[in-house]
Design an enzyme around this catalytic site. Sequence first.
Site, PDB file in Angstrom:
ATOM      1  N   GLU A  61       0.779  -1.205   0.090  1.00  0.00           N
ATOM      2  CA  GLU A  61       0.270  -0.031   0.081  1.00  0.00           C
ATOM      3  C   GLU A  61       0.845   1.215   0.071  1.00  0.00           C
ATOM      4  OE1 GLU A  61      -0.817  -2.686   1.706  1.00  0.00           O
ATOM      5  OE2 GLU A  61      -2.921  -3.231   1.063  1.00  0.00           O
ATOM      6  N   HIS A 130     -12.194  -5.114   8.105  1.00  0.00           N
ATOM      7  CA  HIS A 130     -12.645  -4.942   6.701  1.00  0.00           C
ATOM      8  C   HIS A 130     -14.012  -4.223   6.433  1.00  0.00           C
ATOM      9  CE1 HIS A 130      -9.626  -8.046   5.860  1.00  0.00           C
ATOM     10  NE2 HIS A 130      -9.667  -7.808   4.480  1.00  0.00           N
TER      11      HIS A 130
END
Lengths: 326, 326
Positions: A61, A130
């Site tokens: 990321e 999530h």
Amino acid sequence: MADVTTYRESVAEGIAREMRRDDTVVCLGEDIGAAGGVFKTTAGLFEEFGPRRVWDTPISEQAIVGAAMGAAMTGMRPVAEIMFSDFLACCWDYLANEIPKVRYMTGGQVTVPLVIRTANGGGLGFGAQHSQSVENWVLTVPGLKIAAPSTPADVVGLLATAIRSDDPVVFFEHKGLFASKGAPAPDGHEVPFGQAALLREGADVTLVALASTVPLALAGADRLAEQGVRADVLDLRTLVPLDVSSVLRSLERTSRLVVVEENPYQGGWGGTVVSVVAEEGFELLDAPIRRVAGANVPLPFADALEEQVIPTVDKVVDAVRALVDY
Amino acid sequence: MTEATELLRLHETMSVIRRTEKAAHDLFMSGLVKGTTHLAAGQEAVAVGARAALRDGDYAFATYRGHHHAIAWGATPAECLAELMQRATGLNKAKGGSMHLTKAASGMLGSYAIVGSHLPMAVGAAWSARLRGTGQVAVAFFGDGATNIGVFHEALNLAAVWKLPVLFVCENNLYMEYTPIGSVTAVANPAADRASAYGLPAELVDGNDVVAVQDAVVRAAQVARAGDGPTVLEARTYRHYGHSRTDPASYRPDGELESWLERDPLTVSAHRLRSLGLTDDDIKAAEDRAASLVDDAVDTAKSAPDADLAEAFTDVWADGGAAWRT
């Protein structure tokens, strides 16, 4: 063109329109290429634009967002995907320290026309890592614009504005809305930032919502109408810039405010809306302000438990009833 | 072999940097430079040698110890010192300071004070150069300490898999802030030894020899421009001052500084200039020009107006102002 389209398809459509228009627009992210994205929000882009403009990345990321920043500083308009918004924490240095500050601290020498797209929010039983709504994280950082559409047409229109913006934009797509349907965006559709949509007019209460809470607010307004309570429903569409002018105008009619936000109450964007109203619109109010927000707990897994801690139509209706009876 | 006249020019640029660092130190001690500084005296050969090896428009990304890169890439001592002295004429309008010197117009795209953060930005700039077909390369200068940051590894991997025209130039000055790098690092050569993990070529370079640096960067840039991907260069060098203004560097072993001063970049280049047939008078003339330039720069910066208060609210957004709401 079909009469209806999905929010999910509109993401790819919005990106594709900008890629056709401007060949400096490129995409990068995990699984966004031939796989079409884990949410299928980039389906068809690799086939249409090829590997020179749609780049699969490793699970890195920091490299994704850092490289997108470097490309944006040097003539490209990258659209970077961070798969789940929870993972923004993995590249938080870039959101908190690098991307929003470089223009300012270089005295305007550098601009960063960058879009970071990410799937935000709960309601699907994905568990604590999530499922978060994290638009409030980004809201704490001066220098980032924030868009969070609630309809397929707004997805396309806000993406157009985000990708054409010379400023960095964090673009929150809501996981719970991907399958939702609506009118497709007309050709050339653009939705300017900082202009809330008044989706429903009423005279008794103002409901301010964003992304996933917009359909909740509209459903709540339907139910309230059956009880004779008429609600204004405002979809903010962007948090930076924030359309407090529309909120204040609505309160001139309704004098009651309920903010519906999915991110946690603690530090949520609703607190910012409320503080501006308290400073500048206090005399417009006939009742206390209420915030229907996420609870200050990690998101639980079970559907029934998750429903306990994120906004629901029942919670919206209850909050409004409490004000009407005030 | 570098021509004598070319090397004399590099020697003069290194002298300008050395004099500017001395001026920054003296101005700090007299209270005219605020905040902190991380001086690069002793490391001039890396920046100047690398710039000499590259083309106009090639990109550089630097760290908080970046005065030498800024000047090598065209920033004037006057605008650098004005920035350190919080003057309106500062390189970054007095909004960046010592740790963020930036000269974007000539490709020096910033100095970043979060260790290692700029490595993927350089990767992104190289990606952008590839996409635009410009033939540019990007250089990330970083310290030995950055090699233990996670994003170092993300950046090298992404650059390697995409075969981008980026050069990773480690200035190994033996200390990670206050701590000897060897005491906290698993390998002897913190950058070069790790290159093979990403299939990248690496080279150890004498970082106090401007010609050695120039030659190594020429080779790496040729590889990059040919489309054969990144190179890791590790330049062994030494900083004359401590980590920052508050560090007297009392942890250094007796004699270490003195032994490095014998191989100071200016001493090394002066010796080579003599071997190429130049006289002491030629060398002194170049150094006198540098001294005169920096003396004038100090006067210019001292007489510049203080930071413009209105600048606190500019350069947040590319489309103007600092407003975040409507």
